[in-house]
Design an enzyme around this catalytic site. Sequence first.
Site, PDB file in Angstrom:
ATOM      1  NE  ARG A   5      -4.373  -1.386   1.684  1.00  0.00           N
ATOM      2  CZ  ARG A   5      -5.230  -1.922   2.536  1.00  0.00           C
ATOM      3  NH1 ARG A   5      -4.963  -1.927   3.826  1.00  0.00           N
ATOM      4  NH2 ARG A   5      -6.346  -2.444   2.105  1.00  0.00           N
ATOM      5  CE  LYS A  65     -20.242 -14.972   7.166  1.00  0.00           C
ATOM      6  NZ  LYS A  65     -20.244 -13.635   7.630  1.00  0.00           N
ATOM      7  N   GLY A  82      -9.154  -7.161  -0.839  1.00  0.00           N
ATOM      8  CA  GLY A  82      -9.392  -8.005   0.334  1.00  0.00           C
ATOM      9  C   GLY A  82      -8.906  -9.430   0.136  1.00  0.00           C
ATOM     10  N   GLY A 129     -13.456  -3.579   0.980  1.00  0.00           N
ATOM     11  CA  GLY A 129     -14.820  -3.069   1.131  1.00  0.00           C
ATOM     12  C   GLY A 129     -15.184  -2.096   0.016  1.00  0.00           C
TER      13      GLY A 129
HETATM   14  P1  AMP Z   1     -14.914 -13.670   1.478  1.00  0.00           P
HETATM   15  O1  AMP Z   1     -14.250 -12.758   2.463  1.00  0.00           O
HETATM   16  O2  AMP Z   1     -16.394 -13.764   1.632  1.00  0.00           O
HETATM   17  O3  AMP Z   1     -14.480 -13.390   0.045  1.00  0.00           O
HETATM   18  O4  AMP Z   1     -14.429 -15.130   1.854  1.00  0.00           O
HETATM   19  C1  AMP Z   1     -13.132 -15.555   1.749  1.00  0.00           C
HETATM   20  C2  AMP Z   1     -13.002 -16.799   2.531  1.00  0.00           C
HETATM   21  O5  AMP Z   1     -13.861 -17.774   1.988  1.00  0.00           O
HETATM   22  C3  AMP Z   1     -11.616 -17.368   2.510  1.00  0.00           C
HETATM   23  O6  AMP Z   1     -11.067 -17.288   3.801  1.00  0.00           O
HETATM   24  C4  AMP Z   1     -11.828 -18.815   2.070  1.00  0.00           C
HETATM   25  O7  AMP Z   1     -11.120 -19.731   2.861  1.00  0.00           O
HETATM   26  C5  AMP Z   1     -13.298 -19.024   2.308  1.00  0.00           C
HETATM   27  N1  AMP Z   1     -13.847 -20.116   1.473  1.00  0.00           N
HETATM   28  C6  AMP Z   1     -13.816 -20.237   0.148  1.00  0.00           C
HETATM   29  N2  AMP Z   1     -14.397 -21.387  -0.235  1.00  0.00           N
HETATM   30  C7  AMP Z   1     -14.801 -22.015   0.883  1.00  0.00           C
HETATM   31  C8  AMP Z   1     -15.476 -23.247   1.140  1.00  0.00           C
HETATM   32  N3  AMP Z   1     -15.817 -24.069   0.162  1.00  0.00           N
HETATM   33  N4  AMP Z   1     -15.728 -23.553   2.429  1.00  0.00           N
HETATM   34  C9  AMP Z   1     -15.365 -22.716   3.425  1.00  0.00           C
HETATM   35  N5  AMP Z   1     -14.751 -21.546   3.250  1.00  0.00           N
HETATM   36  C10 AMP Z   1     -14.467 -21.198   1.990  1.00  0.00           C
END
Ligand code: AMP
Length: 393
Positions: A35, A201, A350, A373
Amino acid sequence: MKKTIRDYELEGKKVIIRVDFNVPIKNGEIQDDNRIKQSLETINYALEHNAKIILLSHLGRVKEEKDKENNTLEPVALRLSELLDKEIIFVTETRGKLLEDEINNMKNKDIILVENTRFEDLNGKLESGNDEELGKYWASLGDIFINDAFGTSHRAHASNVGIAKNLPNGIGFLVEKELNIMGKAIENPKRPFTVILGGSKVSDKIGVIENLVKIADNILIGGGMAFTFLKSQGINIGKSLLDEENIEFCKKMLKQYKDKIILPIDVATSTNLEIPENKKECPINEIKENDIGLDIGNETIKLFKTILEKSNTIIWNGPVGKFEIKEYSNGTKELCEIIKEKENTIIGGGDTASAVINLGYKDAFTHISTGGGASLEMLEGKVLPGIDIIEEI
Ligand code: AMP
């Protein structure tokens, strides 16, 4: 079009630049200076144009007096000084006589780095709450304000929106790059336009799905969130991640956009996260009760490849597997391999940015966003207050 630093005569002017120096620091050591490096183009431009440069940034969260110690920008001042090969005047106060005297004594090309703007949060969240007086006070210290902190542009803080309200203003090169590349890709994509969505999620990505499903030609879904989509189609997902509250949302999206949304057709699973070697692959309709889906499978990679190879714009937000565990990083890595050959490839900030960088693909794409974000909100089609406040040409 937004005004930029190029639209101002900088010679002898006190230019306040809001940068994003929110870097990871452990025991006083900077873990990743990306950064800081990303801010150099704007700082160098101001130097070349003989400005007096005042840098403002936040670092971490400051909730109690004791948080100050771990969140001082002092290590950043040292690193910046090394990178520019130039003295940086680090001011340990965020307001008051010391800061004002240092600014009054500045010569052209001097650089001041002011202590973490969030130290002001100890006085009642003045920085994060965009306190009007604080914004006015900081503005009174300079002649021109430049926002080059894309990572905080989705928040209205005193050090971005507050100052911009009270000074002639513009964006720096980093923010300009984010707007030009990501903004243009969404507004006017070269088609076919494919979005890859992953991460844990569905709830975090609802706004992105709702916005991009209308614009994109294809939405490829992987990661933990794919399992809620699969569940909504009556597929047994075993012990994979489920976002119960959003099953109906997924069902509705799939019904409305069945030709655009493409789900995994096979998965890599484990029955125990502690034993990653237990990995096995199976078609999507053969997931067993005790299986946890942790990555997309090889058939899905092939399917996604046929779509990605034909795409002329690709935006990717969210890793398609639990990439932190080597055994489940294959899908994310293979997608990197496929899209590194393409043009107009944009990686959200992120987790997605850290995933591709950790896997060794730092320089493989057109753009890796510097804001988690902020890039998410841009993909949601939201207006970012830190950019909205900047004057138009
Ligand atoms: P996000 O911040 O929502 O983009 O989520 C990123 C996180 O999703 C990372 O830490 C990944 O380890 C997790 N992730 C990706 N695929 C899976 C999965 N199939 N099961 C559990 N966690 C996951």
